[in-house]
Design a protein around this motif. Sequence first.
Motif, PDB file in Angstrom:
ATOM      1  N   ASN A   1       0.801  -1.227   0.000  1.00  0.00           N
ATOM      2  CA  ASN A   1       0.000   0.000   0.000  1.00  0.00           C
ATOM      3  C   ASN A   1       0.835   1.279   0.000  1.00  0.00           C
ATOM      4  OD1 ASN A   1      -2.239  -1.585  -0.046  1.00  0.00           O
ATOM      5  ND2 ASN A   1      -2.737  -1.351   2.128  1.00  0.00           N
ATOM      6  N   SER A   2       2.127   1.128  -0.208  1.00  0.00           N
ATOM      7  CA  SER A   2       3.010   2.303  -0.280  1.00  0.00           C
ATOM      8  C   SER A   2       2.472   3.345  -1.254  1.00  0.00           C
ATOM      9  CB  SER A   2       4.396   1.893  -0.812  1.00  0.00           C
ATOM     10  OG  SER A   2       5.158   1.234   0.137  1.00  0.00           O
ATOM     11  N   LEU A   3       2.726   4.578  -0.916  1.00  0.00           N
ATOM     12  CA  LEU A   3       2.412   5.678  -1.834  1.00  0.00           C
ATOM     13  C   LEU A   3       3.360   5.599  -3.034  1.00  0.00           C
ATOM     14  CD1 LEU A   3       0.691   8.351  -1.885  1.00  0.00           C
ATOM     15  CD2 LEU A   3       2.795   9.473  -1.191  1.00  0.00           C
ATOM     16  N   ILE A   4       2.787   5.543  -4.213  1.00  0.00           N
ATOM     17  CA  ILE A   4       3.588   5.479  -5.436  1.00  0.00           C
ATOM     18  C   ILE A   4       3.267   6.719  -6.251  1.00  0.00           C
ATOM     19  CG2 ILE A   4       4.025   4.185  -7.564  1.00  0.00           C
ATOM     20  CD1 ILE A   4       3.062   1.688  -6.003  1.00  0.00           C
ATOM     21  N   ALA A   5       4.305   7.361  -6.776  1.00  0.00           N
ATOM     22  CA  ALA A   5       4.057   8.599  -7.521  1.00  0.00           C
ATOM     23  C   ALA A   5       5.038   8.753  -8.663  1.00  0.00           C
ATOM     24  CB  ALA A   5       4.146   9.798  -6.593  1.00  0.00           C
ATOM     25  N   ARG A   6       4.590   9.504  -9.643  1.00  0.00           N
ATOM     26  CA  ARG A   6       5.439   9.863 -10.784  1.00  0.00           C
ATOM     27  C   ARG A   6       5.658  11.360 -10.725  1.00  0.00           C
ATOM     28  NH1 ARG A   6       4.037  10.634 -16.518  1.00  0.00           N
ATOM     29  NH2 ARG A   6       5.677   9.831 -17.874  1.00  0.00           N
ATOM     30  N   LEU A   7       6.916  11.712 -10.588  1.00  0.00           N
ATOM     31  CA  LEU A   7       7.290  13.116 -10.472  1.00  0.00           C
ATOM     32  C   LEU A   7       7.697  13.599 -11.855  1.00  0.00           C
ATOM     33  CD1 LEU A   7       7.958  15.330  -8.289  1.00  0.00           C
ATOM     34  CD2 LEU A   7      10.284  14.411  -8.305  1.00  0.00           C
ATOM     35  N   THR A   8       7.004  14.614 -12.345  1.00  0.00           N
ATOM     36  CA  THR A   8       7.276  15.040 -13.719  1.00  0.00           C
ATOM     37  C   THR A   8       7.563  16.532 -13.819  1.00  0.00           C
ATOM     38  OG1 THR A   8       4.960  15.547 -14.233  1.00  0.00           O
ATOM     39  CG2 THR A   8       5.687  13.294 -14.655  1.00  0.00           C
ATOM     40  N   VAL A   9       8.397  16.865 -14.808  1.00  0.00           N
ATOM     41  CA  VAL A   9       8.549  18.245 -15.250  1.00  0.00           C
ATOM     42  C   VAL A   9       8.932  18.174 -16.722  1.00  0.00           C
ATOM     43  CG1 VAL A   9      10.960  18.387 -14.425  1.00  0.00           C
ATOM     44  CG2 VAL A   9       9.655  20.480 -14.851  1.00  0.00           C
ATOM     45  N   GLY A  10       8.219  18.901 -17.549  1.00  0.00           N
ATOM     46  CA  GLY A  10       8.457  18.806 -18.994  1.00  0.00           C
ATOM     47  C   GLY A  10       8.372  17.364 -19.445  1.00  0.00           C
ATOM     48  N   GLY A  11       9.387  16.899 -20.161  1.00  0.00           N
ATOM     49  CA  GLY A  11       9.408  15.523 -20.643  1.00  0.00           C
ATOM     50  C   GLY A  11      10.094  14.558 -19.706  1.00  0.00           C
ATOM     51  N   PHE A  12      10.466  15.043 -18.526  1.00  0.00           N
ATOM     52  CA  PHE A  12      11.185  14.180 -17.579  1.00  0.00           C
ATOM     53  C   PHE A  12      10.226  13.570 -16.565  1.00  0.00           C
ATOM     54  CE2 PHE A  12      13.183  13.410 -13.487  1.00  0.00           C
ATOM     55  CZ  PHE A  12      14.268  12.627 -13.854  1.00  0.00           C
ATOM     56  N   ALA A  13      10.479  12.307 -16.246  1.00  0.00           N
ATOM     57  CA  ALA A  13       9.673  11.658 -15.201  1.00  0.00           C
ATOM     58  C   ALA A  13      10.549  10.755 -14.337  1.00  0.00           C
ATOM     59  CB  ALA A  13       8.558  10.835 -15.834  1.00  0.00           C
ATOM     60  N   MET A  14      10.295  10.801 -13.056  1.00  0.00           N
ATOM     61  CA  MET A  14      10.948   9.893 -12.112  1.00  0.00           C
ATOM     62  C   MET A  14       9.842   9.169 -11.355  1.00  0.00           C
ATOM     63  SD  MET A  14      13.855  10.702  -9.269  1.00  0.00           S
ATOM     64  CE  MET A  14      14.467   9.423  -8.160  1.00  0.00           C
ATOM     65  N   LEU A  15       9.984   7.860 -11.292  1.00  0.00           N
ATOM     66  CA  LEU A  15       8.967   7.050 -10.627  1.00  0.00           C
ATOM     67  C   LEU A  15       9.443   6.722  -9.219  1.00  0.00           C
ATOM     68  CD1 LEU A  15       6.250   5.974 -11.594  1.00  0.00           C
ATOM     69  CD2 LEU A  15       7.413   3.914 -12.402  1.00  0.00           C
ATOM     70  N   LEU A  16       8.584   7.032  -8.262  1.00  0.00           N
ATOM     71  CA  LEU A  16       8.933   6.852  -6.849  1.00  0.00           C
ATOM     72  C   LEU A  16       8.018   5.774  -6.274  1.00  0.00           C
ATOM     73  CD1 LEU A  16       9.013  10.684  -6.310  1.00  0.00           C
ATOM     74  CD2 LEU A  16      11.041   9.210  -6.172  1.00  0.00           C
ATOM     75  N   THR A  17       8.593   4.621  -5.967  1.00  0.00           N
ATOM     76  CA  THR A  17       7.753   3.465  -5.657  1.00  0.00           C
ATOM     77  C   THR A  17       7.830   3.002  -4.211  1.00  0.00           C
ATOM     78  OG1 THR A  17       9.533   2.033  -6.394  1.00  0.00           O
ATOM     79  CG2 THR A  17       7.854   2.591  -8.025  1.00  0.00           C
ATOM     80  N   ALA A  18       8.539   3.774  -3.367  1.00  0.00           N
ATOM     81  CA  ALA A  18       8.643   3.412  -1.946  1.00  0.00           C
ATOM     82  C   ALA A  18       8.970   1.922  -1.796  1.00  0.00           C
ATOM     83  CB  ALA A  18       7.383   3.817  -1.206  1.00  0.00           C
ATOM     84  N   ASP A  19       8.156   1.188  -1.029  1.00  0.00           N
ATOM     85  CA  ASP A  19       8.454  -0.232  -0.799  1.00  0.00           C
ATOM     86  C   ASP A  19       7.516  -1.151  -1.572  1.00  0.00           C
ATOM     87  OD1 ASP A  19      10.584   0.332   0.763  1.00  0.00           O
ATOM     88  OD2 ASP A  19       9.726  -0.351   2.655  1.00  0.00           O
ATOM     89  N   ALA A  20       6.928  -0.631  -2.636  1.00  0.00           N
ATOM     90  CA  ALA A  20       6.022  -1.455  -3.445  1.00  0.00           C
ATOM     91  C   ALA A  20       6.762  -2.648  -4.030  1.00  0.00           C
ATOM     92  CB  ALA A  20       5.429  -0.615  -4.574  1.00  0.00           C
ATOM     93  N   GLY A  21       6.130  -3.788  -3.997  1.00  0.00           N
ATOM     94  CA  GLY A  21       6.692  -4.994  -4.593  1.00  0.00           C
ATOM     95  C   GLY A  21       5.912  -5.381  -5.833  1.00  0.00           C
ATOM     96  N   GLU A  22       6.115  -6.625  -6.258  1.00  0.00           N
ATOM     97  CA  GLU A  22       5.557  -7.063  -7.541  1.00  0.00           C
ATOM     98  C   GLU A  22       4.033  -6.939  -7.595  1.00  0.00           C
ATOM     99  OE1 GLU A  22       6.913 -10.886  -8.813  1.00  0.00           O
ATOM    100  OE2 GLU A  22       6.145 -10.569 -10.846  1.00  0.00           O
ATOM    101  N   GLU A  23       3.360  -7.282  -6.496  1.00  0.00           N
ATOM    102  CA  GLU A  23       1.887  -7.221  -6.522  1.00  0.00           C
ATOM    103  C   GLU A  23       1.417  -5.786  -6.802  1.00  0.00           C
ATOM    104  OE1 GLU A  23      -0.026  -8.602  -2.920  1.00  0.00           O
ATOM    105  OE2 GLU A  23      -1.966  -7.920  -3.693  1.00  0.00           O
ATOM    106  N   ALA A  24       2.045  -4.843  -6.130  1.00  0.00           N
ATOM    107  CA  ALA A  24       1.683  -3.435  -6.356  1.00  0.00           C
ATOM    108  C   ALA A  24       2.046  -3.011  -7.775  1.00  0.00           C
ATOM    109  CB  ALA A  24       2.380  -2.549  -5.336  1.00  0.00           C
ATOM    110  N   GLU A  25       3.168  -3.520  -8.269  1.00  0.00           N
ATOM    111  CA  GLU A  25       3.600  -3.179  -9.638  1.00  0.00           C
ATOM    112  C   GLU A  25       2.583  -3.693 -10.664  1.00  0.00           C
ATOM    113  OE1 GLU A  25       8.420  -3.287  -8.737  1.00  0.00           O
ATOM    114  OE2 GLU A  25       7.506  -4.912  -9.870  1.00  0.00           O
ATOM    115  N   ILE A  26       2.109  -4.919 -10.459  1.00  0.00           N
ATOM    116  CA  ILE A  26       1.103  -5.481 -11.370  1.00  0.00           C
ATOM    117  C   ILE A  26      -0.163  -4.620 -11.336  1.00  0.00           C
ATOM    118  CG2 ILE A  26      -0.439  -7.473 -11.752  1.00  0.00           C
ATOM    119  CD1 ILE A  26       1.952  -9.228 -10.737  1.00  0.00           C
TER     120      ILE A  26
END
Length: 306
Positions: free
Chosen positions: A180-205
């Motif tokens: 249930n970790s907070l997952i976010a995509r941080l963007t500016v212009g065409g750049f993006a960084m994905l911040l996934t905390a402690d999410a594992g495969e189930e959260a990724e799916i």
Amino acid sequence: MRLLPFFLLLAFLITGCAGSFPFGAAGPETPPPAEPLTVKVLDVGQGEAILIRTPEQTVLLDTGDTSERQKLRAALNKEGVRTIDKLIVSHPHRDHLGGAETVFRYFQVKSVYDNGQITTSKLYRDYLKTIQRKDLPYHSLKDGDTLDFGGGVTFHVLGPTEAMLAESEAPGAKRDLNRNSLIARLTVGGFAMLLTADAGEEAEIGLLERHPAEALRCQVLKAGHHGSKTASSASFLRETAPEWAVISCGAANEYHLPHPSTRQRFEAQDIAFYRTDRNGTITVVTDGRTYTMTTERGAANDATEN
Ligand SMILES: [Zn+2]
């Protein structure tokens, strides 16, 4: 170290790394962009703390482990931080929430956000009490929410969902705070960084099911769960297509992270990585068109066992 194209290697020698979007690396003569976004995955030993700065705001995502409070304080002082416009807590485990008290005590926190996960730990109860005592604006974030960090920088929340939180509270359910970790995509212009905390495969799916790949793509992935083998699954890496991964892990951590299989999955998809235990604080700077990555020490792709 994997073989790098010559221009990338040159860029390495000068700045650590430089890349641009859409794709292809910036030439070595390109100075690192000064603004508008700097992300520092701080070396705070065990746990995770990420400092995000724009021309308008200072944001701290997670606060490291309970045992590393002094390291966090020193790292924030070193960065000249006094005010934290937004403190964001990805989930209430001690290696993410542990330094919150120190942050409240020594820095001026203006607002607090988390993933809405409730727990009974003293650490969590104390955190809530402090928010109440200081009368701080406090919000829980869910899939679909966005936060404006100023300077064109947006924090797009991709998880968890209300349903995920409710599910973990159902009678007899296995409580999985990492999922249930907070997952976010941080963007500016065409750049993006994905911040996934402690999410594992189930959260990724779940992320791949709920969101189109374009909404998950990133140049830089903060690898889930400190580089554990249960995170950064091959399909997730394929869809999110990062050029770089950043792993936040403590030196000689008891879980021996990052796991060799995680590193192999990065290698298989040609994703270079830095890790805080070997490289110290890892800094990403971008103007939304190009980005640079620098570290305090060491080389990329250090596969030394922890
Ligand atoms: Zn963690």
